[in-house]
Enzyme design. Structure first.
Site, PDB file in Angstrom:
ATOM      1  N   ASP A  41     -21.093  47.186 -29.695  1.00 42.41           N
ATOM      2  CA  ASP A  41     -21.052  46.885 -31.138  1.00 42.41           C
ATOM      3  C   ASP A  41     -22.241  47.470 -31.900  1.00 42.41           C
ATOM      4  OD1 ASP A  41     -18.989  45.221 -30.200  1.00 42.41           O
ATOM      5  OD2 ASP A  41     -20.288  43.461 -30.194  1.00 42.41           O
ATOM      6  N   GLU A  61     -10.773  44.141 -36.010  1.00 46.59           N
ATOM      7  CA  GLU A  61     -12.138  43.646 -36.187  1.00 46.59           C
ATOM      8  C   GLU A  61     -13.063  44.836 -36.429  1.00 46.59           C
ATOM      9  OE1 GLU A  61     -12.420  41.682 -32.444  1.00 46.59           O
ATOM     10  OE2 GLU A  61     -12.936  43.507 -31.335  1.00 46.59           O
TER      11      GLU A  61
END
Length: 310
Positions: free
Chosen positions: A21, A191
């Site tokens: 991420d 997401e």
């Protein structure tokens, strides 16, 4: 894991260890990467950061934010997104992986005077702690437009919202129409939202597929407004059976004053099956003449050394 990089190339992965991420920024004349420590939720209790002057040699800033310093967090801190305003650094992150409005958690914000922290909780509570428009409050991404307006994009469970941040960067202010939370979900969004601006247009990107599997990937849309509407254009980052699987959840770097762009993302090495064994990588991102993003090629070589303009 892979061949060692030459001195002139970054190599992929960029740094040792399991990270995911990544948010990518330029602060104080250096490239910065802010990732999640990729581990089981109960072990995701801290954040590290990495900085470089040339995209090739990276230095680790350890433990820039600790769960022990966030009174309301008790598991799974991930997906950081820092941004600078007026000499201070605001660090947005997700914690606790809440599954309903009855649980404590969501998106927090910490603040520091330096890019490497140490960061402290700015509110002693989450900034966003409720499901609105069906969006799980995770995966924040901060974006400041050319006019100084600050936005925070976020969301999981197939829904994405955008909110406006106040001048203090720790509060929400309504849009001109009175709404505080605007849903901007594009087709196939899962997401990991990400926003950047190029040529006066807004490029909105996100992750598709499941983060724990091989099909995790990145798609994008282009709009004339930071709140869309965002119409899906194409997928531009995905697994390569010769290189890695699960390529997704990314950040973007632009060399100031140029049209040189890089995508910083995580992927899973081919020999790994554990969903948490992810590594941070970088590759060039290019554009077609009409402004569309061209598919990104996953590499082991990474990118060439590139210093920031002085």
């Amino acid at each position: 894991m892979n061949e060692k990089p030459s001195k002139s190339m970054s190599g992929n992965p960029l740094m040792p260890g399991w990270y995911a991420d990544p948010e990518a920024r330029i602060f104080e004349g250096k490239y910065w990467i802010y990732p999640t420590w990729s581990a089981p939720y109960e072990e995701q209790t801290h954040f590290d950061a990495f900085y470089s002057e040339d995209l090739v040699n990276w230095t680790k800033a350890e433990r820039i934010l600790m769960m022990a310093d966030i009174s309301w967090a008790h598991q799974a801190m991930w997906a950081p997104s820092p941004v600078e305003r007026d000499g201070r650094y605001y660090y947005y992150f997700a914690a606790n992986d809440i599954q309903s409005n009855d649980e404590l958690g969501g998106i927090g914000v910490a603040v520091a005077d330096r890019p490497e922290g140490p960061y402290r909780d700015a509110l002693d509570k989450p900034l966003i702690d409720q499901f609105v428009h069906g969006a799980q409050p995770i995966d924040p991404h901060a974006f400041i437009d050319d006019d100084g307006t600050a936005y925070l994009y976020y969301g999981g469970w197939g829904h994405c919202n955008v909110v406006r941040l106040g001048e203090d960067m720790t509060s929400l202010v309504p849009f001109e129409d009175g709404e505080t939370y605007k849903e901007v979900t594009p087709e196939l969004f899962v997401e990991g939202p990400c926003m950047f601006k190029r040529g006066g247009r807004y490029y909105f990107m996100w992750s598709e597929g499941g983060w724990g599997g091989p099909d995790y990937s990145v798609a994008y849309a282009i709009a004339d407004s930071p709140v869309g509407p965002f119409r899906r254009e194409a997928k531009i980052l995905q697994q390569d059976p010769a290189v890695a699987t699960g390529a997704g959840h990314h950040g973007i770097l632009q060399v100031p004053g140029t049209d040189e762009w890089y995508i910083v993302y995580h992927r899973r090495p081919l020999e790994e099956t554990d969903r948490n064994r992810r590594v941070v990588c970088i590759d060039r991102m290019t554009f077609a003449a009409d402004g569309r993003i061209e598919p990104v090629r996953l590499t082991f070589e990474g990118v060439a050394a590139r210093s920031l303009p002085r």
